[in-house]
Motif scaffolding. Structure first.
Motif, PDB file in Angstrom:
ATOM      1  N   LYS A  33     -91.038 -12.094  63.679  1.00 56.15           N
ATOM      2  CA  LYS A  33     -89.904 -12.884  63.225  1.00 56.15           C
ATOM      3  C   LYS A  33     -89.809 -12.704  61.935  1.00 56.15           C
ATOM      4  N   SER A  34     -88.281 -12.497  61.494  1.00 58.90           N
ATOM      5  CA  SER A  34     -87.800 -12.223  60.051  1.00 58.90           C
ATOM      6  C   SER A  34     -87.035 -13.667  59.383  1.00 58.90           C
ATOM      7  N   GLN A  56     -84.466 -18.367  59.721  1.00 55.52           N
ATOM      8  CA  GLN A  56     -84.157 -17.010  60.058  1.00 55.52           C
ATOM      9  C   GLN A  56     -82.333 -17.006  59.939  1.00 55.52           C
ATOM     10  N   THR A  92     -88.248 -13.191  51.604  1.00 50.86           N
ATOM     11  CA  THR A  92     -88.000 -12.838  53.117  1.00 50.86           C
ATOM     12  C   THR A  92     -89.029 -12.084  53.555  1.00 50.86           C
ATOM     13  N   ASP A  94     -91.374 -10.261  57.251  1.00 46.55           N
ATOM     14  CA  ASP A  94     -91.294  -9.905  58.482  1.00 46.55           C
ATOM     15  C   ASP A  94     -92.894 -10.542  58.922  1.00 46.55           C
ATOM     16  N   SER A 119     -93.770  -7.265  56.242  1.00 43.04           N
ATOM     17  CA  SER A 119     -93.088  -6.719  55.102  1.00 43.04           C
ATOM     18  C   SER A 119     -92.872  -7.991  54.282  1.00 43.04           C
TER      19      SER A 119
END
Length: 130
Positions: A33-34, A56, A92, A94, A119
């Protein structure tokens, strides 16, 4: 007669163990999920667990006439991952997660357990890439 009773008891015990494993330890799904990390807190009365929320991108329709953002609520069991997330709140991420059928009190309040960070980006970097 005792031999049959012992065999039945063993079979029932194996079935119960299998059900418990399936409901609480079997990884039902996993993915990434980002989004922007909204918060991560350590809370609980007996078992202190890390609970977080990722906002998101995109919008979805909620109740008639309203718009809501996508939210991903998750738990973290690894203290090092939790510390990294807390140090970088608002960025943000990931996040890789595992989904279980049910929760366990020492694992967290949600069925989604974040187990790694793929990330991390600063929102300024993302806006400059557009």
């Amino acid at each position: 007669m005792r031999k049959i009773g012992s065999i039945v008891a063993i079979v029932i015990a194996l079935i119960v163990v299998g059900i418990i494993y399936y409901k609480y330890y079997y990884v039902f799904g996993e993915g990434v999920k980002s989004g922007e990390l909204n918060y991560l807190v350590k809370k609980g009365n007996v078992f202190k667990t890390y609970e977080g929320k990722l906002i998101q991108s995109g919008l979805r329709g909620g109740a008639a006439g309203s718009i809501q953002s996508y939210e991903f609520q998750f738990s973290v069991t690894d203290e090092h991952i939790a510390e990294e997330l807390m140090k970088n709140s608002g960025k943000t991420f990931d996040l890789h997660y595992k989904e279980y059928h049910n929760t366990l009190p020492w694992r967290g309040f949600t069925r989604y357990i974040v187990d790694s960070i793929y990330s991390m980006k600063d929102p300024v970097e993302i806006n400059s890439l557009r």
